[in-house]
Motif scaffolding. Structure first.
Motif, mmCIF file in Angstrom:
data_model
loop_
_atom_site.group_PDB
_atom_site.id
_atom_site.type_symbol
_atom_site.label_atom_id
_atom_site.label_comp_id
_atom_site.label_asym_id
_atom_site.label_seq_id
_atom_site.Cartn_x
_atom_site.Cartn_y
_atom_site.Cartn_z
ATOM 1 N N LEU A 162 3.878 8.289 2.721
ATOM 2 C CA LEU A 162 5.172 7.826 2.239
ATOM 3 C C LEU A 162 5.054 7.284 0.823
ATOM 4 O O LEU A 162 4.207 6.436 0.544
ATOM 5 C CB LEU A 162 5.703 6.733 3.170
ATOM 6 C CG LEU A 162 6.995 6.031 2.756
ATOM 7 C CD1 LEU A 162 8.160 7.012 2.715
ATOM 8 C CD2 LEU A 162 7.294 4.879 3.718
ATOM 9 N N GLU A 163 5.918 7.784 -0.086
ATOM 10 C CA GLU A 163 5.996 7.273 -1.446
ATOM 11 C C GLU A 163 7.378 6.649 -1.654
ATOM 12 O O GLU A 163 8.391 7.215 -1.221
ATOM 13 C CB GLU A 163 5.756 8.384 -2.468
ATOM 14 C CG GLU A 163 4.345 8.975 -2.374
ATOM 15 C CD GLU A 163 4.040 9.963 -3.491
ATOM 16 O OE1 GLU A 163 4.980 10.284 -4.269
ATOM 17 O OE2 GLU A 163 2.881 10.402 -3.592
ATOM 18 N N LEU A 164 7.402 5.486 -2.311
ATOM 19 C CA LEU A 164 8.631 4.716 -2.508
ATOM 20 C C LEU A 164 8.859 4.409 -3.982
ATOM 21 O O LEU A 164 7.915 4.281 -4.753
ATOM 22 C CB LEU A 164 8.545 3.358 -1.794
ATOM 23 C CG LEU A 164 8.595 3.250 -0.282
ATOM 24 C CD1 LEU A 164 8.461 1.791 0.105
ATOM 25 C CD2 LEU A 164 9.880 3.833 0.254
ATOM 26 N N ASN A 165 10.127 4.240 -4.333
ATOM 27 C CA ASN A 165 10.480 3.724 -5.651
ATOM 28 C C ASN A 165 11.890 3.163 -5.563
ATOM 29 O O ASN A 165 12.593 3.361 -4.557
ATOM 30 C CB ASN A 165 10.409 4.827 -6.710
ATOM 31 C CG ASN A 165 10.434 4.275 -8.133
ATOM 32 O OD1 ASN A 165 10.156 3.098 -8.358
ATOM 33 N ND2 ASN A 165 10.772 5.121 -9.096
ATOM 34 N N SER A 166 12.311 2.454 -6.594
ATOM 35 C CA SER A 166 13.701 1.999 -6.698
ATOM 36 C C SER A 166 14.245 2.420 -8.048
ATOM 37 O O SER A 166 13.575 2.258 -9.072
ATOM 38 C CB SER A 166 13.792 0.485 -6.547
ATOM 39 O OG SER A 166 15.133 0.051 -6.751
ATOM 40 N N LEU A 167 15.462 2.977 -8.041
ATOM 41 C CA LEU A 167 16.121 3.385 -9.277
ATOM 42 C C LEU A 167 17.038 2.297 -9.817
ATOM 43 O O LEU A 167 17.608 2.445 -10.903
ATOM 44 C CB LEU A 167 16.929 4.667 -9.047
ATOM 45 C CG LEU A 167 16.142 5.885 -8.539
ATOM 46 C CD1 LEU A 167 17.069 7.083 -8.378
ATOM 47 C CD2 LEU A 167 14.995 6.222 -9.468
ATOM 48 N N GLY A 168 17.207 1.217 -9.042
ATOM 49 C CA GLY A 168 18.021 0.111 -9.515
ATOM 50 C C GLY A 168 19.500 0.432 -9.567
ATOM 51 O O GLY A 168 19.972 1.458 -9.062
ATOM 52 N N SER A 169 20.252 -0.452 -10.213
ATOM 53 C CA SER A 169 21.699 -0.268 -10.361
ATOM 54 C C SER A 169 21.990 0.745 -11.465
ATOM 55 O O SER A 169 21.111 1.085 -12.278
ATOM 56 C CB SER A 169 22.361 -1.596 -10.706
ATOM 57 O OG SER A 169 21.932 -2.027 -11.991
ATOM 58 N N ALA A 170 23.248 1.181 -11.532
ATOM 59 C CA ALA A 170 23.642 2.132 -12.578
ATOM 60 C C ALA A 170 23.456 1.524 -13.961
ATOM 61 O O ALA A 170 23.030 2.207 -14.903
ATOM 62 C CB ALA A 170 25.091 2.553 -12.365
ATOM 63 N N GLU A 171 23.752 0.210 -14.095
ATOM 64 C CA GLU A 171 23.640 -0.452 -15.384
ATOM 65 C C GLU A 171 22.177 -0.558 -15.823
ATOM 66 O O GLU A 171 21.833 -0.261 -16.974
ATOM 67 C CB GLU A 171 24.266 -1.845 -15.317
ATOM 68 C CG GLU A 171 25.776 -1.859 -15.089
ATOM 69 C CD GLU A 171 26.155 -1.554 -13.644
ATOM 70 O OE1 GLU A 171 27.330 -1.229 -13.399
ATOM 71 O OE2 GLU A 171 25.270 -1.638 -12.758
#
Length: 429
Positions: A162-171
């Motif tokens: 399993l690989e994870l990341n976060s792209l955060g909010s649009a701003e």
């Protein structure tokens, strides 16, 4: 001589010898996802082109180069669906079952992309997807990942990570996009041609480049995780904590971005090294803005999709596919009266024990030829009917596997004799 018509490149027949594995996998997936309370939704294969342009993103490879799009007789632009999430959201908005609701859905079926066919990548391919609406916390992200992890265990799969990341909010993502774009422009000459094209239109997709030279440049690029807003960081840390407490191992991959523009915050992939370049088995994440983007009210959402063909290829590589299913009982007959009786007996067995599977020999052929067909069918038992058996209300039962045994039993005792040769477990197998 008339030319033969062949299938379209990248669109394959699923032949009978593969059918058992497909049915087994689809049944296994259904049991797992419905065990989490997800309900099946069936969606159209064709949608308005605008749906995918607005959801996936007009500057993505899928919309720019890969969709099967055509005009219908009314002048509308229609597209064979390249993925399932957009259609699922469209249905929820159209039928009003998303707003202020907690909804868990799953679907399966063919998708279409005009890609270069290769192992694990086809122009018609099949996906299973799951979507959860109305839940904004990281617990539903964790639930979807736990569901896929359970499926791997049920299937017996090994070596899927399993690989994870976060792209955060649009701003936060927009600010990071500008920072990344400035960095990439300063190293433009070192990028591959495709990445240079994406640099101006969709620079985050450069992070997903497989080109060795570009990947070397990206080692020095700013990282999206460092640019996250506070709420997204808290959400991601909450997800990581939930997964760790559940015993799910994962790797944080700061270059993981996914190829669809609607993702935000969590993105994840289950990957393997056993499928070559097409190593992603399952992928997904959050898309909290997609419902409002398509005309509905703001609704948090999260989901994933997995490729059925890739799963089957991986299962085959690990020798985990079931053997070809077939009838356990084969009925032979000789003579008109016996042929009629064979159909009646086969129907009686199917009525009493449908899980056995009964195949009746149809057409002409002597008993010797019929026995060869019975053996090739994979059946465990042959039922033989001739003039003597019909006259006496009997059936000859012959075991086809192991030590050959043959006995004649009354039709009233046939079912008990069959179950002696073909025992059925508690699950009906």
């Amino acid at each position: 001589m008339v030319d033969r018509i062949q299938s379209i490149r990248g669109m394959h027949d699923i032949l009978p010898e593969a059918g058992a594995a497909w049915s087994w996998l689809e049944t296994t997936i259904r049991r797992v996802v419905e065990g989490y309370g997800y309900q099946q939704i069936r969606l159209p294969i064709v949608e308005k082109t605008e749906l995918f342009a607005r959801s996936i993103g007009e500057v993505t490879d899928i919309v720019e180069k890969e969709m099967y799009t055509f005009g219908d007789r009314n002048g509308d632009s229609l597209t064979l669906r390249p993925e399932g999430t957009a259609g699922c959201v469209r249905s929820g908005i159209e039928h009003g079952f998303l707003h202020n609701q907690m909804v868990r859905l799953w679907y399966t079926g063919p998708m279409f992309r005009h890609e270069r066919p290769q192992k694990g990548r086809y122009r018609q391919f099949h996906q299973m997807g799951a979507e959860a609406f109305g839940m904004e916390g990281p617990d539903v992200d964790a639930e979807l990942i736990l569901m896929t992890s359970r499926l791997w265990r049920v299937l017996g799969l090994q070596g899927v990570r399993l690989e994870l990341n976060s792209l955060g909010s649009a701003e936060a993502r927009a600010a990071y996009r500008d920072e990344l774009q400035d960095f990439l422009r300063s190293r433009r000459d070192e990028l591959d041609e495709d990445s240079r094209r994406r640099l101006e239109s969709n620079p985050l997709r450069v992070l997903d480049s497989k080109d060795p030279g570009t990947r070397e440049v990206l080692r020095e690029a700013p990282q999206l995780l460092e640019a996250l807003d506070d709420a997204s960081r808290e959400h991601f840390e909450g997800l990581c904590e939930l997964l760790s407490s559940a015993g799910i191992e994962y790797v944080i991959n700061p270059r993981l971005v996914r190829g669809l523009d609607y993702y935000s915050r969590t993105v994840f992939e289950w990957v393997t090294d056993e499928l070559g370049a097409q190593g992603t088995v399952c992928a997904g994440g959050r898309y909290d803005a997609l419902v409002s983007q398509l005309g509905g009210r703001e609704t948090p959402a999260c989901g994933f999709a997995m490729g059925i063909e890739r799963l089957l290829t991986l299962l085959e590589a690990q020798s985990l596919l079931p053997t070809l299913a077939g009838p356990r009982v084969y009925v032979l007959s000789q003579g008109a009266a016996a042929r009629r009786e064979a159909l009646h007996i086969a129907e009686a067995v199917r009525e009493a024990r449908p899980e056995l599977g009964v195949q009746v020999h149809c057409g002409e052929g002597g008993l010797k030829a019929q026995m060869k067909r019975a053996d090739r069918s994979g059946a465990e038992v042959a039922l033989i009917l001739g003039e003597q058996e019909v006259a006496e209300g009997m059936v000859t039962v012959r075991a086809l596997r192991g030590e050959a045994q043959q006995t004649m039993v009354a039709q009233t005792a046939l079912l008990a004799e069959l179950l002696r040769h073909c025992p059925i477990d508690q699950e009906g197998h």
